[in-house]
Design an enzyme around this catalytic site. Structure first.
Site, PDB file in Angstrom:
ATOM      1  N   LYS A 111       0.689  -1.295  -0.075  1.00 31.40           N
ATOM      2  CA  LYS A 111      -0.001   0.013   0.110  1.00 31.40           C
ATOM      3  C   LYS A 111       0.909   1.446   0.080  1.00 31.40           C
ATOM      4  CE  LYS A 111      -4.280  -1.647   1.627  1.00 31.40           C
ATOM      5  NZ  LYS A 111      -5.359  -1.700   2.545  1.00 31.40           N
ATOM      6  N   LYS A 169      -8.535  -9.538 -10.114  1.00 28.44           N
ATOM      7  CA  LYS A 169      -9.988  -9.965  -9.579  1.00 28.44           C
ATOM      8  C   LYS A 169     -10.500  -8.673  -9.543  1.00 28.44           C
ATOM      9  CE  LYS A 169      -9.425  -8.917  -4.633  1.00 28.44           C
ATOM     10  NZ  LYS A 169      -9.911  -8.978  -3.260  1.00 28.44           N
ATOM     11  N   LYS A 223     -13.075  -3.283  -5.763  1.00 23.34           N
ATOM     12  CA  LYS A 223     -13.606  -2.057  -5.721  1.00 23.34           C
ATOM     13  C   LYS A 223     -12.518  -0.895  -5.809  1.00 23.34           C
ATOM     14  CE  LYS A 223     -13.834  -1.171  -0.622  1.00 23.34           C
ATOM     15  NZ  LYS A 223     -13.320  -2.944  -0.232  1.00 23.34           N
TER      16      LYS A 223
HETATM   17  P1  ADP Z   1     -12.294  -5.147  -2.355  1.00 23.32           P
HETATM   18  O1  ADP Z   1     -10.893  -6.141  -3.121  1.00 23.32           O
HETATM   19  O2  ADP Z   1     -13.140  -5.106  -3.261  1.00 23.32           O
HETATM   20  O3  ADP Z   1     -11.709  -4.116  -1.716  1.00 23.32           O
HETATM   21  P2  ADP Z   1     -12.204  -6.508  -0.050  1.00 23.32           P
HETATM   22  O4  ADP Z   1     -10.761  -6.711   0.254  1.00 23.32           O
HETATM   23  O5  ADP Z   1     -12.946  -5.370   0.942  1.00 23.32           O
HETATM   24  O6  ADP Z   1     -12.758  -6.454  -1.221  1.00 23.32           O
HETATM   25  O7  ADP Z   1     -12.980  -7.850   0.444  1.00 23.32           O
HETATM   26  C1  ADP Z   1     -14.121  -8.200   1.280  1.00 23.32           C
HETATM   27  C2  ADP Z   1     -14.253  -9.610   1.278  1.00 23.32           C
HETATM   28  O8  ADP Z   1     -14.672  -9.890  -0.255  1.00 23.32           O
HETATM   29  C3  ADP Z   1     -12.943 -10.401   1.497  1.00 23.32           C
HETATM   30  O9  ADP Z   1     -13.480 -11.656   2.076  1.00 23.32           O
HETATM   31  C4  ADP Z   1     -12.693 -11.064   0.102  1.00 23.32           C
HETATM   32  O10 ADP Z   1     -11.971 -11.979   0.117  1.00 23.32           O
HETATM   33  C5  ADP Z   1     -13.739 -11.053  -0.758  1.00 23.32           C
HETATM   34  N1  ADP Z   1     -13.503 -10.620  -1.986  1.00 23.32           N
HETATM   35  C6  ADP Z   1     -13.474  -9.508  -2.517  1.00 23.32           C
HETATM   36  N2  ADP Z   1     -13.026  -9.261  -3.891  1.00 23.32           N
HETATM   37  C7  ADP Z   1     -13.406 -10.668  -4.311  1.00 23.32           C
HETATM   38  C8  ADP Z   1     -13.304 -11.448  -5.469  1.00 23.32           C
HETATM   39  N3  ADP Z   1     -13.092 -10.641  -6.860  1.00 23.32           N
HETATM   40  N4  ADP Z   1     -13.691 -12.728  -5.780  1.00 23.32           N
HETATM   41  C9  ADP Z   1     -14.042 -13.331  -4.445  1.00 23.32           C
HETATM   42  N5  ADP Z   1     -14.087 -12.840  -3.096  1.00 23.32           N
HETATM   43  C10 ADP Z   1     -13.625 -11.464  -3.126  1.00 23.32           C
HETATM   44 NA    NA Z   2      -9.017  -5.364  -0.911  1.00 17.41          NA
END
Ligand code: ADP
Ligand code: NA
Length: 328
Positions: A114, A195, A198
């Site tokens: 980060k 992946k 957001k």
């Molecule tokens: P982002 O990557 O959108 O910031 P977070 O890191 O806040 O999402 O993840 C919140 C939850 O959602 C976690 O349990 C994470 O493993 C799951 N998650 C986030 N993106 C994905 C994805 N593309 N596929 C599967 N699970 C995901």
């Molecule tokens: Na994330």
């Protein structure tokens, strides 16, 4: 013997979750609450590592919790808590910080990534994995579902629990990683080798759970595929098509191999059309429940206060053991 306890949480860092959060986390949470003593958190203190307008943060915390409920998390079966309503999290985090080596904390790769990407580093971002360790240990969690990006943090949690138990036997339950079988990793529709996220996905690449169904269908129909015509699951060679097959499979409950047979001789347009139908069919009832929940803010706040109070009883018990051990 009590059923095994599971802990999982998300940060309230957006107004709505996306299909990756839904299929990679929420769908599993809903299934797990049947067999486990599940604790699910909205970890708003973690969200403070990035400065956010207070009204926005408060609303995101409520909306994130409402989306857990809309997905099917049942506050009667699971313990649903808001982290900042359970002050034991911060006390335990301080105590664990005093048991964490500076070098040990400095090795956390997510922090380094980060900072390398230019996020300004406050000390909270640095000690974030210690707060996460407190979140888990505070509930005597046996199992923690973790994706690849959180694996190192869970290792730190285990190290801290074992170290503390080495000094004061039996204080903490040492949690194991819970690998959710066939857990879906949903990819960006426009860049299917990354992946869906957001923080990195462009609007067209991400299916927002609160998008209008027409928009969702349109995004799926413009998903990037490849120059072949064959509908085959092969994430290396055919990431776009494989992502669509995976989304269909998790939502329809049809094994991927069966879907390959079903789509034999058909075109990518057919695949996208069906995936859009399956996704919209899942999202519509979710949106209806979300609208109901948001139309009764007092009831939502009551559910969160009640869940947090229930969590707090457990947390106070564990923190009591820690305080006794340390002479506090
Ligand atoms: P982002 O990557 O959108 O910031 P977070 O890191 O806040 O999402 O993840 C919140 C939850 O959602 C976690 O349990 C994470 O493993 C799951 N998650 C986030 N993106 C994905 C994805 N593309 N596929 C599967 N699970 C995901
Ligand atoms: Na994330």
């Amino acid at each position: 013997a009590r059923p095994q306890r599971i802990f999982s949480a998300m940060q309230p860092t957006s107004d709505s979750l996306h299909l990756g959060n839904y299929l990679g986390a929420l769908v599993n949470w809903v299934a797990l609450q049947e067999r486990y003593d599940a604790f699910y958190g909205v970890v708003d203190l973690h969200a403070l590592t990035v400065a956010t307008d207070p009204a926005v943060l408060r609303e995101r915390t409520r909306r994130t919790a409402a989306q857990y409920l809309a997905a099917g998390v049942d506050p009667q079966r699971s313990t649903l808590m808001v982290q900042s309503l359970v002050p034991e999290h911060t006390e335990l985090a301080w105590i664990l910080a005093c048991h964490t080596g500076f070098g040990e904390a400095s090795r956390m790769t997510q922090f380094k990534d980060k900072v390398a990407k230019g996020q300004s580093a406050n000390v909270g971002l640095f000690t974030y994995p210690i707060l996460m360790a407190a979140d888990i240990l505070l509930y005597d969690a046996d199992l923690v579902p973790v994706g690849e990006d959180q694996r190192q943090h869970l290792e730190l949690t285990r190290d801290l629990a074992e170290r503390f138990n080495g000094r004061f036997a039996g204080t903490f339950v040492v949690p194991d990683a819970f690998i959710v079988k066939e857990s879906a990793r949903i990819m960006d529709l426009q860049e299917p080798t990354s992946k869906m996220s957001k923080s990195t996905s462009a609007d067209l690449g991400l299916i927002d759970l609160l998008d209008d169904p027409k928009r969702t269908a349109k995004k799926i129909k413009s998903a990037v595929t490849d120059a072949e015509r064959e509908i085959r699951f092969d994430p290396e060679a055919k990431p776009g098509v494989s992502n669509l097959l995976a989304i269909h499979s998790v939502l329809s409950g049809t094994p991927v191999a069966e879907l390959e047979g079903h789509f034999a001789g058909k075109g990518y347009g057919d695949l996208k059309g069906e995936v859009a139908q399956v996704v919209v069919a899942a999202i519509e009832p979710f949106q209806t429940r979300m609208a109901e929940l948001m139309s009764d803010p007092a009831e939502l706040d009551r559910i969160l206060a009640e869940g947090s109070a229930k969590a707090r009883e457990v947390a106070a018990g564990v923190l009591g053991r820690v305080r006794d051990a340390l002479g506090l």
